[in-house]
Design a protein around this motif. Structure first.
Motif, mmCIF file in Angstrom:
data_model
loop_
_atom_site.group_PDB
_atom_site.id
_atom_site.type_symbol
_atom_site.label_atom_id
_atom_site.label_comp_id
_atom_site.label_asym_id
_atom_site.label_seq_id
_atom_site.Cartn_x
_atom_site.Cartn_y
_atom_site.Cartn_z
ATOM 1 N N ILE A 77 -10.352 13.469 -17.836
ATOM 2 C CA ILE A 77 -9.624 12.425 -18.561
ATOM 3 C C ILE A 77 -8.254 12.185 -17.943
ATOM 4 N N LEU A 78 -7.542 13.259 -17.638
ATOM 5 C CA LEU A 78 -6.209 13.110 -17.052
ATOM 6 C C LEU A 78 -6.281 12.492 -15.655
ATOM 7 N N LYS A 79 -7.326 12.851 -14.889
ATOM 8 C CA LYS A 79 -7.491 12.260 -13.563
ATOM 9 C C LYS A 79 -7.788 10.769 -13.676
ATOM 10 N N ASP A 80 -8.669 10.408 -14.617
ATOM 11 C CA ASP A 80 -8.990 8.984 -14.815
ATOM 12 C C ASP A 80 -7.748 8.209 -15.238
ATOM 13 N N LEU A 81 -6.946 8.809 -16.104
ATOM 14 C CA LEU A 81 -5.722 8.151 -16.551
ATOM 15 C C LEU A 81 -4.753 7.956 -15.388
ATOM 16 N N GLU A 82 -4.629 8.986 -14.562
ATOM 17 C CA GLU A 82 -3.726 8.899 -13.408
ATOM 18 C C GLU A 82 -4.186 7.811 -12.437
ATOM 19 N N GLU A 83 -5.497 7.750 -12.176
ATOM 20 C CA GLU A 83 -6.022 6.737 -11.263
ATOM 21 C C GLU A 83 -5.851 5.339 -11.830
ATOM 22 N N THR A 84 -6.049 5.194 -13.143
ATOM 23 C CA THR A 84 -5.872 3.891 -13.780
ATOM 24 C C THR A 84 -4.435 3.425 -13.675
ATOM 25 N N GLU A 85 -3.498 4.314 -13.959
ATOM 26 C CA GLU A 85 -2.084 3.954 -13.868
ATOM 27 C C GLU A 85 -1.691 3.611 -12.434
ATOM 28 N N ARG A 86 -2.234 4.376 -11.480
ATOM 29 C CA ARG A 86 -1.916 4.114 -10.076
ATOM 30 C C ARG A 86 -2.475 2.760 -9.634
ATOM 31 N N THR A 87 -3.689 2.440 -10.119
ATOM 32 C CA THR A 87 -4.297 1.157 -9.770
ATOM 33 C C THR A 87 -3.507 -0.008 -10.324
ATOM 34 N N ILE A 88 -3.090 0.115 -11.596
ATOM 35 C CA ILE A 88 -2.321 -0.963 -12.225
ATOM 36 C C ILE A 88 -0.969 -1.126 -11.548
ATOM 37 N N ALA A 89 -0.314 -0.002 -11.258
ATOM 38 C CA ALA A 89 0.983 -0.070 -10.569
ATOM 39 C C ALA A 89 0.831 -0.656 -9.181
ATOM 40 N N ASP A 90 -0.290 -0.319 -8.511
ATOM 41 C CA ASP A 90 -0.523 -0.823 -7.159
ATOM 42 C C ASP A 90 -0.742 -2.328 -7.162
ATOM 43 N N ARG A 91 -1.385 -2.824 -8.232
ATOM 44 C CA ARG A 91 -1.596 -4.267 -8.343
ATOM 45 C C ARG A 91 -0.267 -4.996 -8.494
ATOM 46 N N ALA A 92 0.639 -4.406 -9.224
ATOM 47 C CA ALA A 92 1.941 -5.042 -9.438
ATOM 48 C C ALA A 92 2.798 -4.992 -8.182
ATOM 49 N N ASN A 93 2.628 -3.928 -7.396
ATOM 50 C CA ASN A 93 3.446 -3.768 -6.200
ATOM 51 C C ASN A 93 2.600 -3.114 -5.109
ATOM 52 N N PRO A 94 1.703 -3.883 -4.473
ATOM 53 C CA PRO A 94 0.776 -3.302 -3.485
ATOM 54 C C PRO A 94 1.521 -2.599 -2.360
ATOM 55 N N SER A 95 0.971 -1.471 -1.942
ATOM 56 C CA SER A 95 1.598 -0.700 -0.874
ATOM 57 C C SER A 95 0.522 0.026 -0.081
ATOM 58 N N GLY A 96 0.936 0.558 1.056
ATOM 59 C CA GLY A 96 0.024 1.347 1.880
ATOM 60 C C GLY A 96 -0.309 0.652 3.188
ATOM 61 N N LEU A 97 -1.252 1.241 3.923
ATOM 62 C CA LEU A 97 -1.621 0.773 5.256
ATOM 63 C C LEU A 97 -2.916 -0.028 5.199
ATOM 64 N N ILE A 98 -2.927 -1.196 5.856
ATOM 65 C CA ILE A 98 -4.137 -1.996 6.020
ATOM 66 C C ILE A 98 -4.517 -1.978 7.499
ATOM 67 N N LYS A 99 -5.754 -1.598 7.780
ATOM 68 C CA LYS A 99 -6.261 -1.623 9.151
ATOM 69 C C LYS A 99 -7.125 -2.867 9.320
ATOM 70 N N VAL A 100 -6.709 -3.727 10.252
ATOM 71 C CA VAL A 100 -7.346 -5.031 10.440
ATOM 72 C C VAL A 100 -7.946 -5.107 11.844
ATOM 73 N N SER A 101 -9.184 -5.592 11.934
ATOM 74 C CA SER A 101 -9.841 -5.779 13.227
ATOM 75 C C SER A 101 -10.105 -7.268 13.435
ATOM 76 N N THR A 102 -9.661 -7.804 14.580
ATOM 77 C CA THR A 102 -9.874 -9.211 14.880
ATOM 78 C C THR A 102 -10.300 -9.382 16.335
ATOM 79 N N PRO A 103 -11.087 -10.430 16.638
ATOM 80 C CA PRO A 103 -11.392 -10.737 18.039
ATOM 81 C C PRO A 103 -10.113 -11.020 18.816
ATOM 82 N N THR A 104 -10.154 -10.789 20.105
ATOM 83 C CA THR A 104 -8.945 -10.834 20.927
ATOM 84 C C THR A 104 -8.217 -12.166 20.848
ATOM 85 N N ALA A 105 -8.902 -13.245 21.159
ATOM 86 C CA ALA A 105 -8.246 -14.551 21.188
ATOM 87 C C ALA A 105 -7.808 -14.988 19.801
ATOM 88 N N TYR A 106 -8.640 -14.729 18.808
ATOM 89 C CA TYR A 106 -8.310 -15.136 17.441
ATOM 90 C C TYR A 106 -7.073 -14.394 16.942
#
Length: 301
Positions: A77-106
């Motif tokens: 229960i406490l883990k689910d609560l922590e994950e829920t709070e982290r998800t909601i906070a992340d939606r309000a202020n997204p953070s972290g690393l995004i790894k993006v793959s694109t074709p060379t010319a594009y």
């Protein structure tokens, strides 16, 4: 009689501290409470549940089978609560690393001009760009978002349509002044046609003539697996090529390149998608990035 509200979250945290330390005093130190307050809390939980959760010996406290079940449930229960709070906070202020793959010319022609504004909107997000004409594996978690052209493979990934690009036959004015101008697709047999090196189901270039679509075999002395390279070769007055419009928008507008055989263009389109792992646990940083790409690119071509 009005019931007193119980802070069950604190109770569960304190109970787990008791289970971990094996004593009321150890749990009290961990939670910043007095031993008597911890003792009253444990008694209150047992009274409410109607079962013994703890067995006290002379040196240590032990969990009963019911206590072990309560501890397991409390952790979940406490883990689910922590994950829920982290998800909601992340939606309000997204953070972290995004790894993006694109074709060379594009990447160079389309994606790079977009990154600056996105990072200004979301200053707590970082982007790692993988530039490659090989298809990256999103499913294994190595890449968060992959930009892909053409038909999509069957997979459990989520796809968002970013736009589409047509294709145009092009050459430089200087090359045409030397070699002449093809009036019909059949005339291309007399020109040096530079094509992609990867294998197609039907080799050649598609055209539409008298309402009929067909593939015209072409020949030339150079090929490449990269559209931007083909454009650069054409800019050196080596020959004619057919590439996606995103490669050549600026060069066409400036007159550096000339479109050819437009009356025979079948108007075939290549759809561009963003591929990613979707679902309810999709990180907010990925969601806002894909939304941003759709906003900026859906009507680009």
């Amino acid at each position: 009689m009005k019931q007193v509200k119980v802070d069950k979250t604190t109770e569960m945290e304190t109970f787990l501290a008791v289970a971990m330390t094996g004593s009321l005093s150890g749990a009290a130190r961990a939670q910043g409470l007095t031993p008597s307050a911890v003792s009253r809390m444990m008694t209150r939980i047992e009274k409410r549940l109607g079962v013994r959760l703890l067995v006290r010996s002379t040196r240590k406290l032990y969990l009963t089978s019911e206590g072990k079940s309560y501890a397991l449930a409390a952790r979940r229960i406490l883990k689910d609560l922590e994950e829920t709070e982290r998800t909601i906070a992340d939606r309000a202020n997204p953070s972290g690393l995004i790894k993006v793959s694109t074709p060379t010319a594009y990447s160079r022609l389309t994606m790079i001009p977009l990154y600056k504004e996105f990072l200004q909107r979301y200053p707590n997000i970082k982007i790692e760009v993988e530039v490659s004409d090989k298809i990256s594996n999103v499913a294994d978690g190595h890449i968060d978002v992959a930009i892909r052209f053409g038909p999509l493979p069957d997979s459990n990934l989520t796809a968002r349509r970013l736009g589409e690009t047509g294709r145009t036959v092009i050459a430089t004015p200087n090359y045409l002044a030397q070699a002449g101008i093809p009036k019909t697709p059949a005339d291309l047999q007399h020109f040096n046609c530079l094509d992609f090196s990867f294998q197609r189901l039907e080799p050649g270039w598609p055209f539409r003539e008298n309402g009929e679509d067909y593939i015209l075999p072409i020949k030339g002395n150079m090929t490449s697996n990269n559209g931007e390279t083909l454009v650069e070769l054409v800019m050196e007055d080596i020959g004619i090529t057919r590439v996606g419009n995103f490669h050549i928008e600026k060069a066409l507008a400036s007159g550096q390149l000339v479109p050819l055989l437009e009356d025979f263009n079948p108007q075939d389109k290549e759809v561009i998608h963003a591929m990613f792992i979707g679902g309810q646990h999709m990180p907010a940083r990925v969601r806002v990035f894909v939304d941003y790409l759709v906003e900026k690119m859906a009507s680009s071509y």
